[in-house]
Design a protein around this motif. Sequence first.
Motif, PDB file in Angstrom:
ATOM      1  N   LYS A  46       0.792 -69.189   1.135  1.00  0.00           N
ATOM      2  CA  LYS A  46       0.321 -70.033   2.233  1.00  0.00           C
ATOM      3  C   LYS A  46      -0.939 -69.448   2.866  1.00  0.00           C
ATOM      4  O   LYS A  46      -1.064 -69.384   4.088  1.00  0.00           O
ATOM      5  CB  LYS A  46       1.418 -70.160   3.278  1.00  0.00           C
ATOM      6  N   GLY A  47      -1.863 -68.992   2.010  1.00  0.00           N
ATOM      7  CA  GLY A  47      -3.045 -68.379   2.585  1.00  0.00           C
ATOM      8  C   GLY A  47      -4.205 -68.240   1.633  1.00  0.00           C
ATOM      9  O   GLY A  47      -4.151 -68.648   0.475  1.00  0.00           O
ATOM     10  N   TRP A  48      -5.249 -67.669   2.188  1.00  0.00           N
ATOM     11  CA  TRP A  48      -6.457 -67.342   1.443  1.00  0.00           C
ATOM     12  C   TRP A  48      -6.606 -65.827   1.463  1.00  0.00           C
ATOM     13  O   TRP A  48      -6.374 -65.181   2.490  1.00  0.00           O
ATOM     14  CB  TRP A  48      -7.687 -67.947   2.105  1.00  0.00           C
ATOM     15  N   CYS A  49      -7.013 -65.273   0.343  1.00  0.00           N
ATOM     16  CA  CYS A  49      -7.267 -63.835   0.268  1.00  0.00           C
ATOM     17  C   CYS A  49      -8.737 -63.630  -0.097  1.00  0.00           C
ATOM     18  O   CYS A  49      -9.246 -64.282  -1.005  1.00  0.00           O
ATOM     19  CB  CYS A  49      -6.360 -63.168  -0.761  1.00  0.00           C
ATOM     20  N   PHE A  50      -9.379 -62.730   0.607  1.00  0.00           N
ATOM     21  CA  PHE A  50     -10.772 -62.379   0.351  1.00  0.00           C
ATOM     22  C   PHE A  50     -10.762 -61.090  -0.458  1.00  0.00           C
ATOM     23  O   PHE A  50     -10.436 -60.026   0.051  1.00  0.00           O
ATOM     24  CB  PHE A  50     -11.523 -62.209   1.676  1.00  0.00           C
ATOM     25  N   ARG A  51     -11.087 -61.198  -1.736  1.00  0.00           N
ATOM     26  CA  ARG A  51     -10.988 -60.060  -2.656  1.00  0.00           C
ATOM     27  C   ARG A  51     -12.369 -59.492  -2.959  1.00  0.00           C
ATOM     28  O   ARG A  51     -13.364 -60.205  -2.946  1.00  0.00           O
ATOM     29  CB  ARG A  51     -10.299 -60.495  -3.935  1.00  0.00           C
ATOM     30  N   PHE A  52     -12.372 -58.208  -3.304  1.00  0.00           N
ATOM     31  CA  PHE A  52     -13.627 -57.515  -3.591  1.00  0.00           C
ATOM     32  C   PHE A  52     -13.347 -56.277  -4.421  1.00  0.00           C
ATOM     33  O   PHE A  52     -12.208 -55.798  -4.497  1.00  0.00           O
ATOM     34  CB  PHE A  52     -14.335 -57.120  -2.288  1.00  0.00           C
ATOM     35  N   ARG A  53     -14.390 -55.803  -5.045  1.00  0.00           N
ATOM     36  CA  ARG A  53     -14.329 -54.548  -5.791  1.00  0.00           C
ATOM     37  C   ARG A  53     -14.516 -53.423  -4.773  1.00  0.00           C
ATOM     38  O   ARG A  53     -15.517 -53.371  -4.069  1.00  0.00           O
ATOM     39  CB  ARG A  53     -15.437 -54.530  -6.839  1.00  0.00           C
ATOM     40  N   HIS A  54     -13.529 -52.548  -4.668  1.00  0.00           N
ATOM     41  CA  HIS A  54     -13.629 -51.447  -3.712  1.00  0.00           C
ATOM     42  C   HIS A  54     -14.666 -50.452  -4.224  1.00  0.00           C
ATOM     43  O   HIS A  54     -14.672 -50.129  -5.417  1.00  0.00           O
ATOM     44  CB  HIS A  54     -12.273 -50.762  -3.539  1.00  0.00           C
ATOM     45  N   PRO A  55     -15.558 -49.960  -3.370  1.00  0.00           N
ATOM     46  CA  PRO A  55     -16.601 -49.022  -3.814  1.00  0.00           C
ATOM     47  C   PRO A  55     -16.066 -47.758  -4.488  1.00  0.00           C
ATOM     48  O   PRO A  55     -16.752 -47.156  -5.304  1.00  0.00           O
ATOM     49  CB  PRO A  55     -17.347 -48.672  -2.526  1.00  0.00           C
ATOM     50  N   GLU A  56     -14.809 -47.392  -4.197  1.00  0.00           N
ATOM     51  CA  GLU A  56     -14.224 -46.198  -4.816  1.00  0.00           C
ATOM     52  C   GLU A  56     -13.346 -46.545  -6.014  1.00  0.00           C
ATOM     53  O   GLU A  56     -12.623 -45.702  -6.526  1.00  0.00           O
ATOM     54  CB  GLU A  56     -13.426 -45.406  -3.784  1.00  0.00           C
ATOM     55  N   GLY A  57     -13.399 -47.800  -6.450  1.00  0.00           N
ATOM     56  CA  GLY A  57     -12.629 -48.223  -7.621  1.00  0.00           C
ATOM     57  C   GLY A  57     -11.537 -49.207  -7.260  1.00  0.00           C
ATOM     58  O   GLY A  57     -11.060 -49.256  -6.131  1.00  0.00           O
ATOM     59  N   GLY A  58     -11.159 -49.990  -8.220  1.00  0.00           N
ATOM     60  CA  GLY A  58     -10.077 -50.942  -8.024  1.00  0.00           C
ATOM     61  C   GLY A  58     -10.483 -52.153  -7.219  1.00  0.00           C
ATOM     62  O   GLY A  58     -11.657 -52.472  -7.068  1.00  0.00           O
ATOM     63  N   ILE A  59      -9.471 -52.825  -6.704  1.00  0.00           N
ATOM     64  CA  ILE A  59      -9.641 -54.097  -6.009  1.00  0.00           C
ATOM     65  C   ILE A  59      -9.064 -53.994  -4.606  1.00  0.00           C
ATOM     66  O   ILE A  59      -7.967 -53.472  -4.413  1.00  0.00           O
ATOM     67  CB  ILE A  59      -8.916 -55.224  -6.771  1.00  0.00           C
ATOM     68  N   GLY A  60      -9.808 -54.542  -3.645  1.00  0.00           N
ATOM     69  CA  GLY A  60      -9.314 -54.631  -2.278  1.00  0.00           C
ATOM     70  C   GLY A  60      -9.193 -56.083  -1.875  1.00  0.00           C
ATOM     71  O   GLY A  60      -9.772 -56.967  -2.510  1.00  0.00           O
ATOM     72  N   GLY A  61      -8.457 -56.306  -0.826  1.00  0.00           N
ATOM     73  CA  GLY A  61      -8.319 -57.667  -0.335  1.00  0.00           C
ATOM     74  C   GLY A  61      -7.891 -57.713   1.110  1.00  0.00           C
ATOM     75  O   GLY A  61      -7.217 -56.808   1.606  1.00  0.00           O
ATOM     76  N   VAL A 116     -10.066 -51.433   5.383  1.00  0.00           N
ATOM     77  CA  VAL A 116      -9.776 -51.188   3.963  1.00  0.00           C
ATOM     78  C   VAL A 116     -10.868 -50.324   3.335  1.00  0.00           C
ATOM     79  O   VAL A 116     -10.586 -49.403   2.571  1.00  0.00           O
ATOM     80  CB  VAL A 116      -9.621 -52.509   3.181  1.00  0.00           C
ATOM     81  N   LEU A 117     -12.107 -50.599   3.687  1.00  0.00           N
ATOM     82  CA  LEU A 117     -13.213 -49.834   3.106  1.00  0.00           C
ATOM     83  C   LEU A 117     -13.275 -48.402   3.624  1.00  0.00           C
ATOM     84  O   LEU A 117     -13.952 -47.558   3.036  1.00  0.00           O
ATOM     85  CB  LEU A 117     -14.536 -50.562   3.352  1.00  0.00           C
ATOM     86  N   SER A 118     -12.555 -48.101   4.688  1.00  0.00           N
ATOM     87  CA  SER A 118     -12.525 -46.727   5.216  1.00  0.00           C
ATOM     88  C   SER A 118     -11.444 -45.869   4.555  1.00  0.00           C
ATOM     89  O   SER A 118     -11.435 -44.652   4.704  1.00  0.00           O
ATOM     90  CB  SER A 118     -12.287 -46.742   6.735  1.00  0.00           C
ATOM     91  N   TRP A 119     -10.520 -46.501   3.822  1.00  0.00           N
ATOM     92  CA  TRP A 119      -9.450 -45.755   3.181  1.00  0.00           C
ATOM     93  C   TRP A 119     -10.004 -44.871   2.066  1.00  0.00           C
ATOM     94  O   TRP A 119     -11.027 -45.166   1.459  1.00  0.00           O
ATOM     95  CB  TRP A 119      -8.401 -46.693   2.601  1.00  0.00           C
ATOM     96  N   ARG A 120      -9.290 -43.788   1.762  1.00  0.00           N
ATOM     97  CA  ARG A 120      -9.674 -42.843   0.713  1.00  0.00           C
ATOM     98  C   ARG A 120      -8.629 -42.867  -0.404  1.00  0.00           C
ATOM     99  O   ARG A 120      -7.453 -43.163  -0.166  1.00  0.00           O
ATOM    100  CB  ARG A 120      -9.793 -41.419   1.267  1.00  0.00           C
ATOM    101  N   LYS A 121      -9.055 -42.510  -1.600  1.00  0.00           N
ATOM    102  CA  LYS A 121      -8.153 -42.531  -2.769  1.00  0.00           C
ATOM    103  C   LYS A 121      -6.900 -41.691  -2.547  1.00  0.00           C
ATOM    104  O   LYS A 121      -5.823 -42.032  -3.033  1.00  0.00           O
ATOM    105  CB  LYS A 121      -8.885 -42.020  -4.011  1.00  0.00           C
ATOM    106  N   GLU A 122      -7.040 -40.596  -1.811  1.00  0.00           N
ATOM    107  CA  GLU A 122      -5.884 -39.719  -1.572  1.00  0.00           C
ATOM    108  C   GLU A 122      -4.760 -40.440  -0.821  1.00  0.00           C
ATOM    109  O   GLU A 122      -3.622 -39.979  -0.825  1.00  0.00           O
ATOM    110  CB  GLU A 122      -6.295 -38.490  -0.749  1.00  0.00           C
ATOM    111  N   GLU A 123      -5.081 -41.539  -0.172  1.00  0.00           N
ATOM    112  CA  GLU A 123      -4.082 -42.279   0.599  1.00  0.00           C
ATOM    113  C   GLU A 123      -3.272 -43.249  -0.270  1.00  0.00           C
ATOM    114  O   GLU A 123      -2.252 -43.779   0.176  1.00  0.00           O
ATOM    115  CB  GLU A 123      -4.770 -43.075   1.710  1.00  0.00           C
ATOM    116  N   LEU A 124      -3.726 -43.500  -1.492  1.00  0.00           N
ATOM    117  CA  LEU A 124      -3.025 -44.442  -2.361  1.00  0.00           C
ATOM    118  C   LEU A 124      -1.723 -43.835  -2.872  1.00  0.00           C
ATOM    119  O   LEU A 124      -1.630 -42.634  -3.112  1.00  0.00           O
ATOM    120  CB  LEU A 124      -3.911 -44.831  -3.542  1.00  0.00           C
TER     121      LEU A 124
END
Length: 154
Positions: A46-61, A116-124
Amino acid sequence: MPNGDYTTSREEWDKIRAFFDSRAEILNKFAQKFNLYIDKYYHDTKGWCFRFRHPEGGIGGVGIYREDDATVQLVSYWQICEYDTFTMYSKWGDKKTFAINQIDLYGELEKELRNVLSWRKEELIANPGFENPWANYTKEEWQKLFPEYPLPNL
C-alpha cells in the motif's frame, strides 16, 4: 514469489490510489530532485518506495505507506546482497507513523533519505541462508533480475 497483502478490498485500493494520486506531484518532485527510482505498490503493498543505489554498495530505499484514513508510515532500509555466500546484509530504520494531515511529507522523506545515506556498512546485519532461491540462477542471471538503480543526488 510476491509477498504483498492480497486481502485488501477494491474499496480500500481506491482510497490508497486516491491518497497517492493527490500527493503525486510532491512525491514525483522528491524523486526527481534526489534522482530516485519510484517503485509504486511493489508486490501490492500500500505504498511507494523510493529506491537508489547506496554510495557504499547495495540498494537503499525510503517508503511511504498509507496505513488507514488517518495515518501513513515511513520505512527505510539498506541492503547489500552477496551472491557468493548467499548472504543479505541489511539495516532497517525505525518505522515512523504520522497523521496524514499533519506530516510535512517532503521534509520527512528527505530526512529519512539523509538518514539512510549516513549509515555505515559496519551497521548492516548478516542474514545468511539465501541459497534457495538464489542458487537457482547463475550469478550473472541473478544480477540481471534487479534494475540498476540511480545514485541519489544530495
